[in-house]
Design an enzyme around this catalytic site. Structure first.
Site, PDB file in Angstrom:
ATOM      1  N   CYS A 161      12.686  11.519   7.288  1.00 31.18           N
ATOM      2  CA  CYS A 161      12.811  11.534   8.651  1.00 31.18           C
ATOM      3  C   CYS A 161      14.327  11.541   9.332  1.00 31.18           C
ATOM      4  O   CYS A 161      14.226  11.753  10.581  1.00 31.18           O
ATOM      5  CB  CYS A 161      12.394  10.120   8.853  1.00 31.18           C
ATOM      6  SG  CYS A 161      13.127   8.692   7.913  1.00 31.18           S
ATOM      7  N   GLU A 209       8.123  17.433  14.883  1.00 29.88           N
ATOM      8  CA  GLU A 209       8.647  17.188  13.661  1.00 29.88           C
ATOM      9  C   GLU A 209       7.643  17.957  12.594  1.00 29.88           C
ATOM     10  O   GLU A 209       6.676  17.951  12.726  1.00 29.88           O
ATOM     11  CB  GLU A 209       8.461  15.794  13.317  1.00 29.88           C
ATOM     12  CG  GLU A 209       9.148  15.432  11.845  1.00 29.88           C
ATOM     13  CD  GLU A 209       8.929  13.808  11.485  1.00 29.88           C
ATOM     14  OE1 GLU A 209       7.869  13.355  11.609  1.00 29.88           O
ATOM     15  OE2 GLU A 209       9.932  13.453  11.095  1.00 29.88           O
ATOM     16  N   GLU A 211       8.900   2.495  10.941  1.00 31.24           N
ATOM     17  CA  GLU A 211       9.859   3.605  11.033  1.00 31.24           C
ATOM     18  C   GLU A 211       9.208   4.671  11.256  1.00 31.24           C
ATOM     19  O   GLU A 211       8.483   5.182  10.121  1.00 31.24           O
ATOM     20  CB  GLU A 211      10.657   3.178   9.927  1.00 31.24           C
ATOM     21  CG  GLU A 211      12.041   3.672  10.005  1.00 31.24           C
ATOM     22  CD  GLU A 211      12.185   5.143   9.508  1.00 31.24           C
ATOM     23  OE1 GLU A 211      12.345   5.848  10.699  1.00 31.24           O
ATOM     24  OE2 GLU A 211      12.334   5.388   8.477  1.00 31.24           O
ATOM     25  N   LYS A 268       0.886  -1.118  -0.011  1.00 28.60           N
ATOM     26  CA  LYS A 268      -0.076  -0.043   0.155  1.00 28.60           C
ATOM     27  C   LYS A 268       0.941   1.286  -0.033  1.00 28.60           C
ATOM     28  O   LYS A 268       1.280   1.724   0.983  1.00 28.60           O
ATOM     29  CB  LYS A 268      -0.826  -0.134   1.505  1.00 28.60           C
ATOM     30  CG  LYS A 268      -1.454   1.465   1.654  1.00 28.60           C
ATOM     31  CD  LYS A 268      -2.600   1.913   0.704  1.00 28.60           C
ATOM     32  CE  LYS A 268      -3.128   2.995   1.154  1.00 28.60           C
ATOM     33  NZ  LYS A 268      -2.307   4.366   0.908  1.00 28.60           N
TER      34      LYS A 268
HETATM   35  P1  NDP Z   1       0.680   8.847   7.582  1.00 30.55           P
HETATM   36  O1  NDP Z   1       1.656   8.536   8.845  1.00 30.55           O
HETATM   37  O2  NDP Z   1      -0.543   9.583   7.874  1.00 30.55           O
HETATM   38  O3  NDP Z   1       0.532   7.635   7.005  1.00 30.55           O
HETATM   39  C1  NDP Z   1      -0.574   7.611   5.834  1.00 30.55           C
HETATM   40  C2  NDP Z   1      -0.396   6.012   5.144  1.00 30.55           C
HETATM   41  O4  NDP Z   1      -0.921   5.327   6.339  1.00 30.55           O
HETATM   42  C3  NDP Z   1      -1.677   5.949   4.173  1.00 30.55           C
HETATM   43  O5  NDP Z   1      -0.999   5.054   3.313  1.00 30.55           O
HETATM   44  C4  NDP Z   1      -2.767   5.288   4.917  1.00 30.55           C
HETATM   45  O6  NDP Z   1      -3.764   4.509   4.011  1.00 30.55           O
HETATM   46  C5  NDP Z   1      -1.972   4.492   6.107  1.00 30.55           C
HETATM   47  N1  NDP Z   1      -2.997   4.547   7.337  1.00 30.55           N
HETATM   48  C6  NDP Z   1      -3.532   5.399   7.972  1.00 30.55           C
HETATM   49  N2  NDP Z   1      -4.130   4.951   9.174  1.00 30.55           N
HETATM   50  C7  NDP Z   1      -3.700   3.643   9.040  1.00 30.55           C
HETATM   51  C8  NDP Z   1      -4.141   2.814  10.125  1.00 30.55           C
HETATM   52  N3  NDP Z   1      -4.805   2.878  11.303  1.00 30.55           N
HETATM   53  N4  NDP Z   1      -3.612   1.264   9.830  1.00 30.55           N
HETATM   54  C9  NDP Z   1      -2.707   1.230   8.752  1.00 30.55           C
HETATM   55  N5  NDP Z   1      -2.463   2.041   7.831  1.00 30.55           N
HETATM   56  C10 NDP Z   1      -2.908   3.252   8.068  1.00 30.55           C
HETATM   57  O7  NDP Z   1       1.534   9.851   6.563  1.00 30.55           O
HETATM   58  P2  NDP Z   1       1.303  11.249   5.705  1.00 30.55           P
HETATM   59  O8  NDP Z   1       1.670  11.072   4.464  1.00 30.55           O
HETATM   60  O9  NDP Z   1      -0.213  11.769   6.017  1.00 30.55           O
HETATM   61  O10 NDP Z   1       2.335  12.005   6.624  1.00 30.55           O
HETATM   62  C11 NDP Z   1       2.036  12.661   7.818  1.00 30.55           C
HETATM   63  C12 NDP Z   1       3.355  12.933   8.696  1.00 30.55           C
HETATM   64  O11 NDP Z   1       4.008  11.857   8.900  1.00 30.55           O
HETATM   65  C13 NDP Z   1       4.443  13.947   7.712  1.00 30.55           C
HETATM   66  O12 NDP Z   1       3.915  15.001   7.859  1.00 30.55           O
HETATM   67  C14 NDP Z   1       5.711  13.462   8.642  1.00 30.55           C
HETATM   68  O13 NDP Z   1       5.713  14.317   9.730  1.00 30.55           O
HETATM   69  C15 NDP Z   1       5.595  11.936   8.827  1.00 30.55           C
HETATM   70  N6  NDP Z   1       6.185  11.056   7.759  1.00 30.55           N
HETATM   71  C16 NDP Z   1       7.338  10.553   8.253  1.00 30.55           C
HETATM   72  C17 NDP Z   1       7.834  10.026   7.271  1.00 30.55           C
HETATM   73  C18 NDP Z   1       9.114   9.217   7.587  1.00 30.55           C
HETATM   74  O14 NDP Z   1       9.961   8.523   6.704  1.00 30.55           O
HETATM   75  N7  NDP Z   1       9.456   8.586   8.655  1.00 30.55           N
HETATM   76  C19 NDP Z   1       7.494   9.855   5.870  1.00 30.55           C
HETATM   77  C20 NDP Z   1       6.158  10.531   5.503  1.00 30.55           C
HETATM   78  C21 NDP Z   1       5.702  11.219   6.440  1.00 30.55           C
HETATM   79  P3  NDP Z   1      -4.987   4.655   4.224  1.00 30.55           P
HETATM   80  O15 NDP Z   1      -5.495   5.895   4.338  1.00 30.55           O
HETATM   81  O16 NDP Z   1      -5.669   3.964   2.924  1.00 30.55           O
HETATM   82  O17 NDP Z   1      -5.590   3.780   5.358  1.00 30.55           O
END
Ligand code: NDP
Length: 478
Positions: free
Chosen positions: A280, A379, A246, A174
């Site tokens: 990150c 962050e 992560e 996903k």
């Molecule tokens: P999210 O952390 O909100 O993750 C979104 C993903 O997780 C989507 O694919 C979503 O799919 C899935 N998801 C959401 N809820 C659930 C759940 N309960 N169980 C399983 N899957 C779930 O990422 P965002 O893109 O919204 O980023 C938000 C923040 O995350 C950024 O501002 C940044 O701070 C951080 N980030 C950190 C990263 C890193 O490398 N550490 C990378 C990117 C973002 P679906 O909606 O279909 O369920």
């Protein structure tokens, strides 16, 4: 379904879904990169059931068969590197040079794990009892759910998919709803490389697909925000399946009194601002000895003002736009907050206009900040860094460790004593000396401490700990 909508790969077939993700180029919001189908709940269940059947055969396939598939995927990624990098750059806004490096790294990772297949060895242990032998066997865990973020649309999927397949598992993948194009291209390559039908499914979507996947798999690996990672880990615990998360960082770059100025500035530019700070491992806290604040600040501002911010695919662009309007608004709100908290804006921090409408932001540097300010505790995930002045090494280390996160930390110093002490005492999964906080290699573990990570590390041979289950056999030869 309109033929213009890119389908999902479910149970070995490319199928339409419900609705579509509209993929917008952040360098030019008038350009739609493509439309991508959202998987339905029934398709998630169908993919899981197919993965379970295909996975049973894959788990016992000869290592050479698994290795060959991964090598073919690596070869194809490498062959199509230019095209994939351009797509990545268009949908995510990463400068083309960085996008090319990312795609190249993804090919290297598939190639590395094509060799790892042959290192999936068990152990033989002596027994407490005479005549008894003990074998520890590592077996695939089953069907794994891989949920990946938008900031590395090719390489993070690669460093989850490659070990998952190498160690004999089936995959439900996903990708982030913001970067489906790279994910689709990668899935297409995996399918064309001869992946057995149903072993690997691509399930794009926005809103429910991630959580539905967690409900049908045997293990889940997630990269993204702490909030979502916590929900993933809680749901996994409720189902008693392993989770690997992560998550975020608030990574410190310490500039010691004896730091080489060029190295210090280079580490700050690379770690804090490249890829628009959307990593990150980005260094958002610049912890600088008071003796070096003046010369470091002056040199860093001079370098920052030479950075070229522009369309990601333009040659010569150092930093592309931020991912979307929501992230831009978040970055700008933290810039405003920093000023409200009393930080001094030294350069950047404004929205930029370019030839095309995009989410361009001038990298922001703040001075006179304290580690207690919210800008230094939360962050941001954008091109924003704050200088925190400190007196001496001990205070620098204490400030570096005073955070809820623990992903990466770096020190720039010419003191061997401080370098060694820092590596041993900084509370982060990655410790760097005279190197940027960002920039990891694929053959060694990636994992953080505190709220930056949960579960076993990713990458290298260590990935086997997550993607396999240990079983133990006792034999008495009478
Ligand atoms: P999210 O952390 O909100 O993750 C979104 C993903 O997780 C989507 O694919 C979503 O799919 C899935 N998801 C959401 N809820 C659930 C759940 N309960 N169980 C399983 N899957 C779930 O990422 P965002 O893109 O919204 O980023 C938000 C923040 O995350 C950024 O501002 C940044 O701070 C951080 N980030 C950190 C990263 C890193 O490398 N550490 C990378 C990117 C973002 P679906 O909606 O279909 O369920």
């Amino acid at each position: 379904m309109s033929t213009a909508i890119f389908p999902n790969l479910v149970a070995g077939e490319w199928v339409s879904g419900h609705g579509a993700l509209i993929n917008i180029n952040p360098s030019d919001t008038d350009e739609v990169v493509g439309e991508y189908a959202c998987a339905t709940s029934a398709q998630v269940r169908e993919a899981a059931s197919a993965a379970r059947s295909a996975g049973a055969a894959w788990a016992v396939a000869a290592p050479g068969v698994r290795s060959d598939l991964l090598r073919r995927i690596a070869d194809e990624i490498e062959r199509r590197c230019g095209e994939l990098a351009l797509l990545l750059s268009r949908e995510e806004g990463k400068a083309l040079r960085d996008a090319t490096a990312e795609v190249t790294r993804a090919a290297e990772i598939f190639r590395y794990y094509s060799g790892e297949v042959f290192r999936m060895a068990g152990e033989r242990s002596p027994s407490l009892r005479s005549g008894v032998t003990i074998e520890v066997l590592y077996e695939p865990i089953g069907v794994v759910g891989l949920i990946t973020p938008w900031n590395f649309p090719v390489v993070i999927p690669a460093w989850k998919i490659a070990p998952a397949l190498a160690y004999g598992n089936a995959v439900l993948f996903k990708p982030s709803e913001l970067v489906p194009a790279s994910a689709w291209a990668l899935a297409d390559i995996i399918d064309r490389a001869g992946c057995p039908k149903g072993l690997f499914s691509l399930l794009m979507g926005d809103g429910t697909v991630g959580r539905e996947i967690v409900d049908v798999v045997d293990a889940v690996s997630f990269t993204g925000s702490v909030a979502t990672g916590t929900a993933v880990a809680q749901r996994a615990a409720a189902r008693m399946i392993p989770a690997q998360c992560e998550l975020g960082g608030k990574n410190p770059l310490v500039i010691a009194a004896d730091a080489d100025l060029d190295v210090a500035v280079d580490c700050a530019i690379q770690g804090s601002f490249m890829q628009a700070g959307q990593r990150c491992t980005a260094s958002s806290r610049l912890i600088v000895d008071v003796e070096r604040v003046a010369d470091f600040t002056q040199a860093l501002v001079a370098r920052m003002e030479k950075l070229v911010i522009g369309a990601a695919i333009s040659p010569g662009t150092d930093i592309g736009p931020v991912i979307d309007e929501r992230q831009l608004a978040k970055d700008l709100s933290y810039i405003e907050l920093a000023e409200t908290e009393g930080a001094r804006l030294l350069t950047g921090g404004g929205r930029l206009n370019r030839a095309t409408p995009g989410h361009f932001l001038s990298p922001a540097l703040f001075g006179d900040t304290s580690n207690q300010m919210r800008v230094n505790r939360e962050e941001i995930f954008g091109p924003v860094a704050c200088i925190i002045p400190v007196r001496g090494y001990d205070e620098a280390l204490a400030v570096a460790n005073d955070t809820d996160f623990g992903l990466s930390a770096s020190i720039v110093t010419s003191s061997l004593k401080h370098a060694q002490h820092f590596k041993a005492n900084v509370r982060s999964g990655l410790a760097m000396v005279n190197l940027p906080t960002a920039g990891v290699e694929f053959h060694v573990p990636l994992s953080g401490l505190k709220s930056s990570s949960y579960g076993p590390p990713e990458m290298g041979h260590h990935a086997m700990r997550f993607y396999t289950k240990a079983r133990t056999a006792y034999t008495f030869a009478a």
